[in-house]
Scaffold this motif. Structure first.
Motif, PDB file in Angstrom:
ATOM      1  N   ILE A 252       0.878  -1.184   0.000  1.00 11.78           N
ATOM      2  CA  ILE A 252       0.000   0.000   0.000  1.00 11.78           C
ATOM      3  C   ILE A 252       0.907   1.224   0.000  1.00 11.78           C
ATOM      4  O   ILE A 252       1.649   1.454   0.955  1.00 11.78           O
ATOM      5  N   LEU A 253       0.847   1.974  -1.087  1.00 10.52           N
ATOM      6  CA  LEU A 253       1.760   3.118  -1.235  1.00 10.52           C
ATOM      7  C   LEU A 253       1.056   4.433  -0.889  1.00 10.52           C
ATOM      8  O   LEU A 253       0.044   4.787  -1.507  1.00 10.52           O
ATOM      9  N   ILE A 254       1.591   5.116   0.081  1.00 12.22           N
ATOM     10  CA  ILE A 254       1.026   6.408   0.503  1.00 12.22           C
ATOM     11  C   ILE A 254       2.040   7.506   0.185  1.00 12.22           C
ATOM     12  O   ILE A 254       3.195   7.430   0.621  1.00 12.22           O
ATOM     13  N   PHE A 255       1.598   8.489  -0.577  1.00 13.30           N
ATOM     14  CA  PHE A 255       2.487   9.593  -0.976  1.00 13.30           C
ATOM     15  C   PHE A 255       2.165  10.821  -0.137  1.00 13.30           C
ATOM     16  O   PHE A 255       1.043  11.321  -0.167  1.00 13.30           O
ATOM     17  N   LEU A 256       3.149  11.301   0.617  1.00 12.53           N
ATOM     18  CA  LEU A 256       2.956  12.539   1.382  1.00 12.53           C
ATOM     19  C   LEU A 256       3.358  13.728   0.532  1.00 12.53           C
ATOM     20  O   LEU A 256       4.488  13.796   0.034  1.00 12.53           O
ATOM     21  N   LEU A 257       2.421  14.647   0.363  1.00 17.17           N
ATOM     22  CA  LEU A 257       2.636  15.833  -0.478  1.00 17.17           C
ATOM     23  C   LEU A 257       2.850  17.069   0.389  1.00 17.17           C
ATOM     24  O   LEU A 257       2.230  17.193   1.449  1.00 17.17           O
ATOM     25  N   PRO A 258       3.657  18.004  -0.090  1.00 25.65           N
ATOM     26  CA  PRO A 258       3.719  19.303   0.603  1.00 25.65           C
ATOM     27  C   PRO A 258       2.513  20.134   0.165  1.00 25.65           C
ATOM     28  O   PRO A 258       1.962  19.893  -0.904  1.00 25.65           O
ATOM     29  N   PRO A 259       2.101  21.132   0.965  1.00 27.03           N
ATOM     30  CA  PRO A 259       1.010  22.006   0.524  1.00 27.03           C
ATOM     31  C   PRO A 259       1.374  22.713  -0.776  1.00 27.03           C
ATOM     32  O   PRO A 259       0.526  22.974  -1.613  1.00 27.03           O
ATOM     33  N   SER A 260       2.662  23.009  -0.948  1.00 24.41           N
ATOM     34  CA  SER A 260       3.140  23.606  -2.200  1.00 24.41           C
ATOM     35  C   SER A 260       4.644  23.369  -2.288  1.00 24.41           C
ATOM     36  O   SER A 260       5.282  23.034  -1.286  1.00 24.41           O
ATOM     37  N   VAL A 261       5.193  23.582  -3.482  1.00 20.95           N
ATOM     38  CA  VAL A 261       6.641  23.382  -3.638  1.00 20.95           C
ATOM     39  C   VAL A 261       7.402  24.406  -2.799  1.00 20.95           C
ATOM     40  O   VAL A 261       8.385  24.080  -2.126  1.00 20.95           O
ATOM     41  N   ASP A 262       6.917  25.655  -2.776  1.00 19.91           N
ATOM     42  CA  ASP A 262       7.581  26.703  -1.980  1.00 19.91           C
ATOM     43  C   ASP A 262       7.641  26.329  -0.508  1.00 19.91           C
ATOM     44  O   ASP A 262       8.646  26.518   0.157  1.00 19.91           O
TER      45      ASP A 262
ATOM     46  N   TYR B  67       0.771   6.149  -6.963  1.00 18.73           N
ATOM     47  CA  TYR B  67       0.562   5.662  -5.599  1.00 18.73           C
ATOM     48  C   TYR B  67      -0.907   5.296  -5.380  1.00 18.73           C
ATOM     49  O   TYR B  67      -1.783   5.679  -6.145  1.00 18.73           O
ATOM     50  N   ASP B  68      -1.159   4.594  -4.280  1.00 19.29           N
ATOM     51  CA  ASP B  68      -2.546   4.243  -3.952  1.00 19.29           C
ATOM     52  C   ASP B  68      -3.254   5.405  -3.269  1.00 19.29           C
ATOM     53  O   ASP B  68      -4.461   5.579  -3.419  1.00 19.29           O
ATOM     54  N   TYR B  69      -2.512   6.171  -2.480  1.00 19.02           N
ATOM     55  CA  TYR B  69      -3.111   7.280  -1.723  1.00 19.02           C
ATOM     56  C   TYR B  69      -2.183   8.494  -1.758  1.00 19.02           C
ATOM     57  O   TYR B  69      -0.958   8.336  -1.758  1.00 19.02           O
ATOM     58  N   VAL B  70      -2.784   9.686  -1.761  1.00 18.21           N
ATOM     59  CA  VAL B  70      -1.996  10.916  -1.606  1.00 18.21           C
ATOM     60  C   VAL B  70      -2.547  11.688  -0.400  1.00 18.21           C
ATOM     61  O   VAL B  70      -3.760  11.827  -0.240  1.00 18.21           O
ATOM     62  N   VAL B  71      -1.644  12.139   0.447  1.00 14.89           N
ATOM     63  CA  VAL B  71      -2.047  12.871   1.657  1.00 14.89           C
ATOM     64  C   VAL B  71      -1.178  14.124   1.758  1.00 14.89           C
ATOM     65  O   VAL B  71       0.056  14.022   1.726  1.00 14.89           O
ATOM     66  N   VAL B  72      -1.821  15.292   1.886  1.00 10.81           N
ATOM     67  CA  VAL B  72      -1.048  16.530   2.035  1.00 10.81           C
ATOM     68  C   VAL B  72      -0.617  16.676   3.496  1.00 10.81           C
ATOM     69  O   VAL B  72      -1.424  16.520   4.407  1.00 10.81           O
ATOM     70  N   ASN B  73       0.666  16.941   3.684  1.00  8.88           N
ATOM     71  CA  ASN B  73       1.160  17.154   5.051  1.00  8.88           C
ATOM     72  C   ASN B  73       1.205  18.657   5.332  1.00  8.88           C
ATOM     73  O   ASN B  73       2.266  19.271   5.293  1.00  8.88           O
ATOM     74  N   ASP B  74       0.017  19.224   5.604  1.00  8.44           N
ATOM     75  CA  ASP B  74      -0.027  20.653   5.963  1.00  8.44           C
ATOM     76  C   ASP B  74      -0.006  20.775   7.483  1.00  8.44           C
ATOM     77  O   ASP B  74       0.913  21.316   8.071  1.00  8.44           O
ATOM     78  N   VAL B  75      -1.031  20.212   8.131  1.00  5.16           N
ATOM     79  CA  VAL B  75      -1.035  20.150   9.599  1.00  5.16           C
ATOM     80  C   VAL B  75      -0.699  18.699   9.958  1.00  5.16           C
ATOM     81  O   VAL B  75      -1.398  17.776   9.511  1.00  5.16           O
ATOM     82  N   VAL B  76       0.376  18.514  10.722  1.00  8.19           N
ATOM     83  CA  VAL B  76       0.873  17.146  10.953  1.00  8.19           C
ATOM     84  C   VAL B  76      -0.215  16.232  11.529  1.00  8.19           C
ATOM     85  O   VAL B  76      -0.397  15.104  11.060  1.00  8.19           O
ATOM     86  N   GLU B  77      -0.956  16.742  12.527  1.00  5.03           N
ATOM     87  CA  GLU B  77      -1.972  15.893  13.184  1.00  5.03           C
ATOM     88  C   GLU B  77      -3.029  15.423  12.170  1.00  5.03           C
ATOM     89  O   GLU B  77      -3.481  14.273  12.222  1.00  5.03           O
ATOM     90  N   THR B  78      -3.416  16.313  11.276  1.00  2.00           N
ATOM     91  CA  THR B  78      -4.430  15.959  10.272  1.00  2.00           C
ATOM     92  C   THR B  78      -3.868  14.916   9.312  1.00  2.00           C
ATOM     93  O   THR B  78      -4.552  13.960   8.937  1.00  2.00           O
ATOM     94  N   CYS B  79      -2.626  15.124   8.941  1.00  2.00           N
ATOM     95  CA  CYS B  79      -1.971  14.186   8.029  1.00  2.00           C
ATOM     96  C   CYS B  79      -1.864  12.805   8.675  1.00  2.00           C
ATOM     97  O   CYS B  79      -2.201  11.793   8.056  1.00  2.00           O
TER      98      CYS B  79
END
Ligand code: 5GP
Length: 206
Positions: free
Chosen positions: A118-128, A162-174
Motif C-alpha cells: 500500500i503506497l502512501i504519498f505525502l505531499l507538501p502544501p506547495s513546492v515553496d 501511488y494508492d493514496y496521496v495525503v497533504v502534510n499541511d497540519v501534521v496531526e491531520t496528516c
C-alpha cells in the motif's frame, strides 16, 4: 492461520515530513512493525543503530547487494539506503503489519516486487512550502539542499502511481489520514480471507 499483514509504504518528496509522520503513526499504532532500513550515511545526533537505521560501511552494504539481501535499495546523495528482506517478508507472513518510510524511487521498486504493498504519498502544501522546510531543517549542507530541491519536481510527478496521496499541511491531520488508510485497508475483504473462512467454518489451507 492468520492472514498476511499489511505492507505499508510511506513515501513522498524529500523533506516533506515522512519521518515525523511515521514516528507519530508508530506511537499511535504500536502494533505496527517498523522496517529499519540499512544506510551508509553517518548517524545524526540521537540516532541509534538498529533503531533508526542499520548504519553500515559501504563495503558491507555492497556485499549485501551482491548477496541479494535487499528488497530494494537506492543511492541518494552518495549514500546507499535499502530495505532488507529480513525486515519484511517473515513479519508480513506472520500477520504483522509492517511500515516502511522510504524515498519515491524505492517505493516504485517495492510496488514492482510486491504489488500488494500500500503506497502512501505525502505531499507538501506547495513546492515553496517544501523548499522553506528544507532550508529550516538546519541539518543540510547547501549542496545537499540544491540536490534535494532538484528532485522535488520529479518526485511530485510520481504521485499518481501511488494508492493514496495525503497533504502534510497540519501534521496531526496528516497523521489522522494515514491512520485512517491503514485502518480501512485492514478491513478489506480480500485481506481477510482466512478470517472469513474461520467465521464460515471452512478449511484453511496452509
Ligand atoms: P535521511 O538521510 O534524511 O534519513 O533519509 C534520506 C531519504 O532516504 C529519505 O527520503 C528517506 O525516506 C529515504 N530512505 C530511508 N530509508 C530508505 C530505504 O530503505 N530505501 C529507500 N529507497 N529510501 C530510504
Amino acid at each position: 492461520m492468520k492472514d498476511n499483514g499489511l505492507f505499508i509504504v510511506l513515501s513522498g518528496c524529500s523533506g516533506v515530513g515522512k519521518g515525523t509522520v511515521q514516528k507519530i503513526v508508530m506511537q499511535d499504532m504500536p502494533e505496527l512493525m517498523f522496517s529499519v532500513s540499512a544506510t551508509t550515511r553517518k548517524p545524526r545526533a540521537g540516532e541509534v543503530d538498529g533503531k533508526n537505521y542499520y548504519f553500515l560501511e559501504k563495503e558491507d552494504f555492497e556485499n549485501r547487494i551482491k548477496n541479494d539481501e535487499f528488497l530494494e535499495y537506492v543511492k541518494l546523495f552518495d549514500n546507499y539506503y535499502g530495505t532488507l528482506y529480513s525486515e519484511i517478508d517473515k513479519n508480513i507472513a506472520e500477520g504483522n503489519d509492517v511500515l516502511l518510510e522510504i524515498d519515491t524511487e524505492g517505493a516504485m521498486n517495492v510496488k514492482k516486487k510486491r504489488p500488494n504493498a500500500i503506497l502512501i504519498f505525502l505531499l507538501p502544501p506547495s513546492v515553496d512550502d517544501l523548499v522553506n522546510r528544507l532550508l529550516g531543517r538546519g541539518t543540510e549542507t547547501e549542496e545537499s539542499i540544491k540536490l534535494r530541491k532538484a528532485k522535488i519536481n520529479d518526485e511530485l510527478k510520481m504521485a499518481e502511481k501511488y494508492d493514496y496521496v495525503v497533504v502534510n499541511d497540519v501534521v496531526e491531520t496528516c497523521v489522522d489520514k494515514v491512520e485512517s488508510i491503514i485502518k480501512a485497508e485492514r478491513l478489506k475483504a480480500t485481506r481477510n480471507i482466512n478470517k472469513l473462512k474461520l467465521i464460515r467454518g471452512e478449511d484453511i489451507q496452509c
